[in-house]
Motif scaffolding. Structure first.
Motif, PDB file in Angstrom:
ATOM      1  N   MET A 167     -13.133  11.714  -5.249  1.00 34.47           N
ATOM      2  CA  MET A 167     -14.171  10.976  -4.178  1.00 34.47           C
ATOM      3  C   MET A 167     -15.173  10.195  -4.896  1.00 34.47           C
ATOM      4  O   MET A 167     -15.186   9.161  -4.950  1.00 34.47           O
ATOM      5  CB  MET A 167     -14.751  12.002  -3.283  1.00 34.47           C
ATOM      6  CG  MET A 167     -13.666  12.558  -2.393  1.00 34.47           C
ATOM      7  SD  MET A 167     -14.298  13.210  -0.802  1.00 34.47           S
ATOM      8  CE  MET A 167     -13.772  12.329   0.359  1.00 34.47           C
TER       9      MET A 167
ATOM     10  N   LEU B 276     -14.947   1.443  -7.113  1.00 39.41           N
ATOM     11  CA  LEU B 276     -15.286   0.392  -6.162  1.00 39.41           C
ATOM     12  C   LEU B 276     -16.764  -0.288  -6.550  1.00 39.41           C
ATOM     13  O   LEU B 276     -16.660  -1.576  -6.714  1.00 39.41           O
ATOM     14  CB  LEU B 276     -15.577   0.978  -4.793  1.00 39.41           C
ATOM     15  CG  LEU B 276     -16.116   0.157  -3.700  1.00 39.41           C
ATOM     16  CD1 LEU B 276     -15.320  -1.271  -3.720  1.00 39.41           C
ATOM     17  CD2 LEU B 276     -16.190   0.796  -2.237  1.00 39.41           C
TER      18      LEU B 276
ATOM     19  N   CYS C  86     -13.659   7.199  -7.199  1.00 39.49           N
ATOM     20  CA  CYS C  86     -13.146   6.265  -6.085  1.00 39.49           C
ATOM     21  C   CYS C  86     -14.206   5.279  -5.985  1.00 39.49           C
ATOM     22  O   CYS C  86     -14.268   4.073  -5.860  1.00 39.49           O
ATOM     23  CB  CYS C  86     -12.499   6.867  -4.905  1.00 39.49           C
ATOM     24  SG  CYS C  86     -11.815   5.450  -3.907  1.00 39.49           S
ATOM     25  N   ARG C  87     -15.411   6.114  -5.560  1.00 41.81           N
ATOM     26  CA  ARG C  87     -16.624   5.143  -5.334  1.00 41.81           C
ATOM     27  C   ARG C  87     -17.080   4.488  -6.644  1.00 41.81           C
ATOM     28  O   ARG C  87     -17.333   3.319  -6.726  1.00 41.81           O
ATOM     29  CB  ARG C  87     -17.701   6.167  -4.866  1.00 41.81           C
ATOM     30  CG  ARG C  87     -19.082   5.582  -4.812  1.00 41.81           C
ATOM     31  CD  ARG C  87     -19.477   5.534  -3.316  1.00 41.81           C
ATOM     32  NE  ARG C  87     -20.515   4.475  -2.954  1.00 41.81           N
ATOM     33  CZ  ARG C  87     -21.153   4.280  -2.026  1.00 41.81           C
ATOM     34  NH1 ARG C  87     -21.063   5.405  -0.909  1.00 41.81           N
ATOM     35  NH2 ARG C  87     -21.799   3.189  -1.772  1.00 41.81           N
TER      36      ARG C  87
ATOM     37  N   SER D 210      -7.601  -6.612   0.871  1.00 42.47           N
ATOM     38  CA  SER D 210      -7.814  -7.562  -0.437  1.00 42.47           C
ATOM     39  C   SER D 210      -8.165  -6.636  -1.586  1.00 42.47           C
ATOM     40  O   SER D 210      -8.053  -7.085  -2.689  1.00 42.47           O
ATOM     41  CB  SER D 210      -9.040  -8.567  -0.104  1.00 42.47           C
ATOM     42  OG  SER D 210     -10.204  -7.782   0.057  1.00 42.47           O
ATOM     43  N   LEU D 211      -8.246  -5.562  -1.189  1.00 39.95           N
ATOM     44  CA  LEU D 211      -8.589  -4.571  -2.328  1.00 39.95           C
ATOM     45  C   LEU D 211      -7.820  -3.086  -1.983  1.00 39.95           C
ATOM     46  O   LEU D 211      -8.006  -2.742  -1.009  1.00 39.95           O
ATOM     47  CB  LEU D 211     -10.173  -4.342  -2.490  1.00 39.95           C
ATOM     48  CG  LEU D 211     -10.612  -3.049  -3.475  1.00 39.95           C
ATOM     49  CD1 LEU D 211     -10.161  -3.693  -4.836  1.00 39.95           C
ATOM     50  CD2 LEU D 211     -12.165  -2.929  -3.515  1.00 39.95           C
TER      51      LEU D 211
ATOM     52  N   ILE E   3       0.778  -1.025  -0.005  1.00 34.64           N
ATOM     53  CA  ILE E   3      -0.085  -0.025   0.080  1.00 34.64           C
ATOM     54  C   ILE E   3       0.819   1.126   0.143  1.00 34.64           C
ATOM     55  O   ILE E   3       0.420   2.198  -0.750  1.00 34.64           O
ATOM     56  CB  ILE E   3      -0.950   0.025   1.324  1.00 34.64           C
ATOM     57  CG1 ILE E   3      -2.025  -0.968   0.927  1.00 34.64           C
ATOM     58  CG2 ILE E   3      -1.638   1.366   1.294  1.00 34.64           C
ATOM     59  CD1 ILE E   3      -2.850  -1.349   2.095  1.00 34.64           C
TER      60      ILE E   3
ATOM     61  N   VAL F 116      -6.235  13.256  -3.247  1.00 36.47           N
ATOM     62  CA  VAL F 116      -6.405  11.590  -3.130  1.00 36.47           C
ATOM     63  C   VAL F 116      -7.296  10.878  -2.528  1.00 36.47           C
ATOM     64  O   VAL F 116      -7.246  11.324  -1.151  1.00 36.47           O
ATOM     65  CB  VAL F 116      -4.808  11.364  -2.653  1.00 36.47           C
ATOM     66  CG1 VAL F 116      -4.354   9.938  -2.889  1.00 36.47           C
ATOM     67  CG2 VAL F 116      -3.653  12.060  -3.461  1.00 36.47           C
ATOM     68  N   SER F 117      -7.886  10.182  -3.162  1.00 38.78           N
ATOM     69  CA  SER F 117      -8.973   9.352  -2.566  1.00 38.78           C
ATOM     70  C   SER F 117      -8.546   7.785  -2.557  1.00 38.78           C
ATOM     71  O   SER F 117      -8.274   7.283  -3.619  1.00 38.78           O
ATOM     72  CB  SER F 117     -10.354   9.515  -3.266  1.00 38.78           C
ATOM     73  OG  SER F 117     -10.864  10.738  -2.646  1.00 38.78           O
ATOM     74  N   ILE F 118      -8.710   7.277  -1.478  1.00 35.59           N
ATOM     75  CA  ILE F 118      -8.268   5.904  -1.284  1.00 35.59           C
ATOM     76  C   ILE F 118      -9.211   5.037  -0.639  1.00 35.59           C
ATOM     77  O   ILE F 118     -10.159   5.531   0.267  1.00 35.59           O
ATOM     78  CB  ILE F 118      -6.898   5.699  -0.460  1.00 35.59           C
ATOM     79  CG1 ILE F 118      -5.719   6.537  -1.267  1.00 35.59           C
ATOM     80  CG2 ILE F 118      -6.638   4.199  -0.128  1.00 35.59           C
ATOM     81  CD1 ILE F 118      -4.490   6.446  -0.286  1.00 35.59           C
ATOM     82  N   PHE F 119      -9.479   3.985  -1.170  1.00 39.38           N
ATOM     83  CA  PHE F 119     -10.517   2.895  -0.651  1.00 39.38           C
ATOM     84  C   PHE F 119      -9.542   1.501  -0.364  1.00 39.38           C
ATOM     85  O   PHE F 119      -9.106   0.981  -1.459  1.00 39.38           O
ATOM     86  CB  PHE F 119     -11.809   2.578  -1.489  1.00 39.38           C
ATOM     87  CG  PHE F 119     -12.355   1.672  -0.606  1.00 39.38           C
ATOM     88  CD1 PHE F 119     -13.543   2.031   0.316  1.00 39.38           C
ATOM     89  CD2 PHE F 119     -12.579   0.304  -1.259  1.00 39.38           C
ATOM     90  CE1 PHE F 119     -14.068   1.138   1.028  1.00 39.38           C
ATOM     91  CE2 PHE F 119     -13.579  -0.343  -0.236  1.00 39.38           C
ATOM     92  CZ  PHE F 119     -14.138  -0.121   0.784  1.00 39.38           C
ATOM     93  N   ILE F 120      -9.876   1.066   0.790  1.00 41.44           N
ATOM     94  CA  ILE F 120      -9.086  -0.235   1.173  1.00 41.44           C
ATOM     95  C   ILE F 120     -10.182  -1.180   1.644  1.00 41.44           C
ATOM     96  O   ILE F 120     -10.889  -0.821   2.663  1.00 41.44           O
ATOM     97  CB  ILE F 120      -7.795  -0.023   2.129  1.00 41.44           C
ATOM     98  CG1 ILE F 120      -6.795   1.022   1.684  1.00 41.44           C
ATOM     99  CG2 ILE F 120      -7.312  -1.460   2.626  1.00 41.44           C
ATOM    100  CD1 ILE F 120      -5.900   1.319   2.573  1.00 41.44           C
ATOM    101  N   GLY F 121     -10.411  -2.316   0.921  1.00 41.99           N
ATOM    102  CA  GLY F 121     -11.323  -3.175   1.415  1.00 41.99           C
ATOM    103  C   GLY F 121     -10.706  -4.386   2.215  1.00 41.99           C
ATOM    104  O   GLY F 121      -9.456  -4.713   1.996  1.00 41.99           O
ATOM    105  N   LYS F 122     -11.003  -4.770   3.367  1.00 38.08           N
ATOM    106  CA  LYS F 122     -10.452  -5.479   4.200  1.00 38.08           C
ATOM    107  C   LYS F 122     -11.140  -6.748   4.709  1.00 38.08           C
ATOM    108  O   LYS F 122     -12.488  -6.582   4.510  1.00 38.08           O
ATOM    109  CB  LYS F 122      -9.990  -4.922   5.622  1.00 38.08           C
ATOM    110  CG  LYS F 122      -8.885  -3.863   5.146  1.00 38.08           C
ATOM    111  CD  LYS F 122      -8.805  -3.036   6.504  1.00 38.08           C
ATOM    112  CE  LYS F 122      -8.448  -4.011   8.076  1.00 38.08           C
ATOM    113  NZ  LYS F 122      -8.693  -3.211   9.269  1.00 38.08           N
TER     114      LYS F 122
END
Lengths: 133, 78, 133, 78
Positions: C111, C118, C114-115, C97-98, C16, C32-38
């Protein structure tokens, strides 16, 4: 009041990494949304911005930031953590001046709460900037 | 009765005032605004709101001794 | 086709951090927009999830991920970079995982893009998961 | 005329088929679906779409030699 939301100078990659570790110790959080605001090297009347110097009404900014975090947590029931940090002082072009991180069980609330936090920062944080060329 | 209050200037207001803070004697924020504009005529070109003891004011308010009034131009954070 | 979007195992904090550095070399990007899938340690019928095992139709997933990135860039004119990585194989509870990262000049497009990225990942990436207890 | 095609199974479909891939002889996807259900009756409990050579199919399609058909249960990424 101790400074919890304001940090002197840029929000460095190292600090971002530490904040992400801090917000990451929760195996019930399936979604992490992060927003990082950075200083752009915009051109203004033919001059390129080298840095922004941020000033804040620190005591009020700390109180308002705390209120933003509490409001967001109350408004989005699936939200688990909200981290918010804003720079004061000089932040060079390309460096970060704002960090928001929201974790939640599922994706919808982390994304919406992250956006809502950002809009409230713009509206409520007593912070000003001066261009440095 | 007029109270001694502390005025804090931020952003463009600080530039115009040439000071981060000043004392005033004022009974209420209406009178304080008038005095600030008298002392710093350039302030009429600055849009600003007031905070009283760290809380944004929505309407004019009476003042008491040692109140802290902040002059807040439009916020530019983010 | 070379794997550009799929990575074996969890998306580690180190990866990351590298991805964030990679997407960060652009002084015109203010947002900067970040999405982390856990992976969540959810309880299913009284058993707590220890990990998820992701499988993918790799060749199609690479093609679809590439299409998602191109679609997002075309749909949001202010977007500058889109990074997208998904895990295959075993990812433990608490691990990522993402990873999605979108940069743009101003906050709105990063923003929203990013959505949108996803939602397209959920809809279009041929990836499946198996719970491990 | 029937063509020899390769069928790839994913997710729940792979579990039911007990195989990652199998060969079939089929003229079109309609005939292929029928043959898959004959060979693996459990597949009727799996919701799936088909991809032909990595492209999601929206309608039935003719098949040619060496086409790759993927059996895709609902996606679970993210």
């Amino acid at each position: 009041m101790k400074n919890r939301y304001l940090v002197g100078g840029p929000i460095t990659p190292l600090l971002i990494s530490e904040l992400m570790t801090l917000g990451n110790d929760d195996n019930g959080a399936g979604a992490v949304s992060i927003f990082i605001g950075k200083v752009r090297d915009d051109e203004v009347n033919g001059n390129r911005i080298k840095a922004l110097e941020y000033s804040a009404y620190s005591e009020m900014a700390e109180k308002e930031a705390d209120g933003i975090v509490k409001t967001v947590k109350a408004a989005f029931s699936d939200v688990r953590k909200v981290l918010l940090v804003h720079s004061t002082g000089i932040v060079k072009a390309g460096e970060a001046s704002l960090f928001i991180m929201v974790t939640s069980g599922h994706r919808d609330h982390s994304m919406r709460a992250c956006r809502h936090t950002l809009e409230m920062v713009k509206e409520k944080l007593p912070v000003w900037k001066k261009e440095i060329f | 009765m007029a109270a001694r209050v502390i005025v804090l200037y931020f952003g463009a207001a600080q530039k115009v005032a040439g000071n981060a803070s000043e004392d005033f004697m004022a009974e209420d924020t209406l009178s304080l605004r008038r005095q600030i504009l008298e002392r710093h005529p350039g302030m009429c070109r600055v849009t600003f709101r007031l905070a009283l003891n760290r809380n944004l004011l929505k309407e004019d308010s009476l003042l008491k001794e040692n109140d802290i009034i902040a002059i807040l131009p439009p916020f530019e954070g983010g």
